[in-house]
Design an enzyme around this catalytic site. Structure first.
Site, PDB file in Angstrom:
ATOM      1  N   ARG A 237      37.914  26.487 -32.080  1.00 35.17           N
ATOM      2  CA  ARG A 237      38.607  27.665 -32.577  1.00 35.17           C
ATOM      3  C   ARG A 237      38.429  27.813 -34.085  1.00 35.17           C
ATOM      4  O   ARG A 237      38.500  26.839 -34.833  1.00 35.17           O
ATOM      5  CB  ARG A 237      40.096  27.592 -32.222  1.00 35.17           C
ATOM      6  CG  ARG A 237      40.359  27.805 -30.731  1.00 35.17           C
ATOM      7  CD  ARG A 237      39.921  29.201 -30.301  1.00 35.17           C
ATOM      8  NE  ARG A 237      40.310  29.529 -28.952  1.00 35.17           N
ATOM      9  CZ  ARG A 237      39.470  29.675 -27.939  1.00 35.17           C
ATOM     10  NH1 ARG A 237      38.181  29.482 -28.120  1.00 35.17           N
ATOM     11  NH2 ARG A 237      39.914  30.004 -26.744  1.00 35.17           N
ATOM     12  N   GLU A 266      36.877  38.905 -33.649  1.00 35.65           N
ATOM     13  CA  GLU A 266      35.644  39.086 -32.882  1.00 35.65           C
ATOM     14  C   GLU A 266      35.698  40.404 -32.108  1.00 35.65           C
ATOM     15  O   GLU A 266      36.719  40.699 -31.484  1.00 35.65           O
ATOM     16  CB  GLU A 266      35.448  37.908 -31.913  1.00 35.65           C
ATOM     17  CG  GLU A 266      35.265  36.582 -32.624  1.00 35.65           C
ATOM     18  CD  GLU A 266      35.049  35.411 -31.670  1.00 35.65           C
ATOM     19  OE1 GLU A 266      34.965  35.647 -30.437  1.00 35.65           O
ATOM     20  OE2 GLU A 266      34.960  34.264 -32.133  1.00 35.65           O
ATOM     21  N   HIS A 285      29.737  34.040 -30.598  1.00 40.65           N
ATOM     22  CA  HIS A 285      30.579  33.421 -29.567  1.00 40.65           C
ATOM     23  C   HIS A 285      29.884  33.427 -28.203  1.00 40.65           C
ATOM     24  O   HIS A 285      30.465  33.827 -27.194  1.00 40.65           O
ATOM     25  CB  HIS A 285      31.933  34.121 -29.482  1.00 40.65           C
ATOM     26  CG  HIS A 285      33.007  33.209 -28.939  1.00 40.65           C
ATOM     27  ND1 HIS A 285      34.330  33.343 -29.262  1.00 40.65           N
ATOM     28  CD2 HIS A 285      32.948  32.141 -28.101  1.00 40.65           C
ATOM     29  CE1 HIS A 285      35.049  32.417 -28.642  1.00 40.65           C
ATOM     30  NE2 HIS A 285      34.216  31.660 -27.934  1.00 40.65           N
TER      31      HIS A 285
END
Length: 325
Positions: A237, A266, A285
């Site tokens: 994270r 994001e 990601h």
């Protein structure tokens, strides 16, 4: 016993579990055959119609369960298809078990971390910056063997990465909450012992989840203890790290580079300062996921847990509400 499948219509089709596929897998397993009824929903607006009959929930999307407590009176177990669960834990009911998909990312995550570590060893982030600036600056180094990796978190991804890095010749120092692990590492320490390890670290890797303990763990002061040769890899994270402080060190040329797969927001907004940070390699990601195999891995784990659930045995990957993972 009733299983409800709640899919996310916005997710790729490869991550959506169909009732037909789950039924097929149940009916070919003698331990599970004939034990369940199923339902499936792909429209978030209709969730409340299915929860009253659900004993078990396959959660392909995130939603605040506590807001549906009045409907989910039979619910006793939720299986999510992500490793991170911090968004689920708000007002989580004590009567419901939560399991995650930790470990399903392991093999691909380990390869990504090894690749990133080797990029630092061969100066790739700096060479990419030199290429953008049309500069010819050779730099000659040795092999990775013997270099020190400080690996934060030894869950499914971290443990797989530790084994691969060790096989490559890295000296891996693992960091866990307890200071103990069964993973393949040279040493294991607790989070409280991290500061003493930073000065001679070549690669810092974080696979940590976001919990009250890890939020902001790597502050500006802690990042300042890394040597200039160090590279940073973050696949856990983002909020575990101070990205402003990390950016400042990269801009100053006092870190070898960073590979970031996760961000505070994001998608990363256009115009965000991170886009222009030198020696920073960003992946959106997606570095850990394999959409060709991920759903099957989650489903295999779920079926193993269904057998354990029927037998009254502890579930694999059960999340601790107190720990946050």
């Amino acid at each position: 016993m009733h299983i409800h499948i709640e899919n996310d219509p916005a997710s790729p089709q490869a991550l959506q579990l169909s009732k037909a596929l789950l039924w097929q897998r149940l009916e070919t397993n003698p331990a599970l055959q004939g034990k369940f009824t199923l339902s499936e929903n792909n429209d978030p607006q209709h969730l409340a119609e299915f929860l009253p009959v659900a004993d078990i929930l396959w959660a392909g999307r995130k939603f605040p369960l506590y807001q549906h407590a009045a409907d989910a009176t039979r619910l006793r177990w939720v299986q999510v298809i992500s490793a991170g669960v911090e968004s689920w834990l708000e007002k989580w009911p004590d009567t419901v078990q939560l399991t995650n998909a930790s470990g399903v990312h392991g093999d691909k995550g380990a390869e990504f971390i090894l690749m990133s570590a080797l990029m630092f060893n061969y100066g790739i982030p700096g060479f990419l910056q030199d290429q953008a600036n049309q500069q010819w600056r050779p730099a000659f180094g040795g092999c990775a063997s013997g270099k020190k990796v400080l690996l934060l978190g030894l869950g499914g991804i971290g443990a797989a990465a530790a084994a691969l890095l060790t096989r490559q010749g890295y000296q891996v120092v693992g960091v866990t909450r307890s200071g103990q692990t069964t993973a393949t590492v040279a040493r294991c320490i607790s989070i409280e012992e991290v500061d003493a390890e930073l000065a001679d670290t070549d690669v810092l890797v974080s696979t940590l989840p976001l919990t009250p303990e890890t939020d902001g763990l790597f502050s500006r002061e802690r990042l300042a203890k890394l040597p200039s040769r160090a590279g940073v890899i973050i696949v856990g994270r983002a909020r575990v790290f101070d990205y402003d402080a990390l950016s400042d060190r990269l801009k100053a040329g006092t870190l070898a580079g960073a590979v970031l797969d996760v961000f505070y927001e994001e998608p990363l907004p256009q115009g965000d300062a991170l886009w222009q940070v030198p020696r920073l390699i960003m992946t959106p990601h997606c570095s850990l996921d394999d959409h060709g195999a991920y759903l099957d891995g989650c489903l295999t784990l779920f079926l193993q847990n269904l057998e354990r659930y029927l037998a009254g045995e502890p579930l694999i990957n059960r999340v601790s509400k107190q720990k946050g993972y």
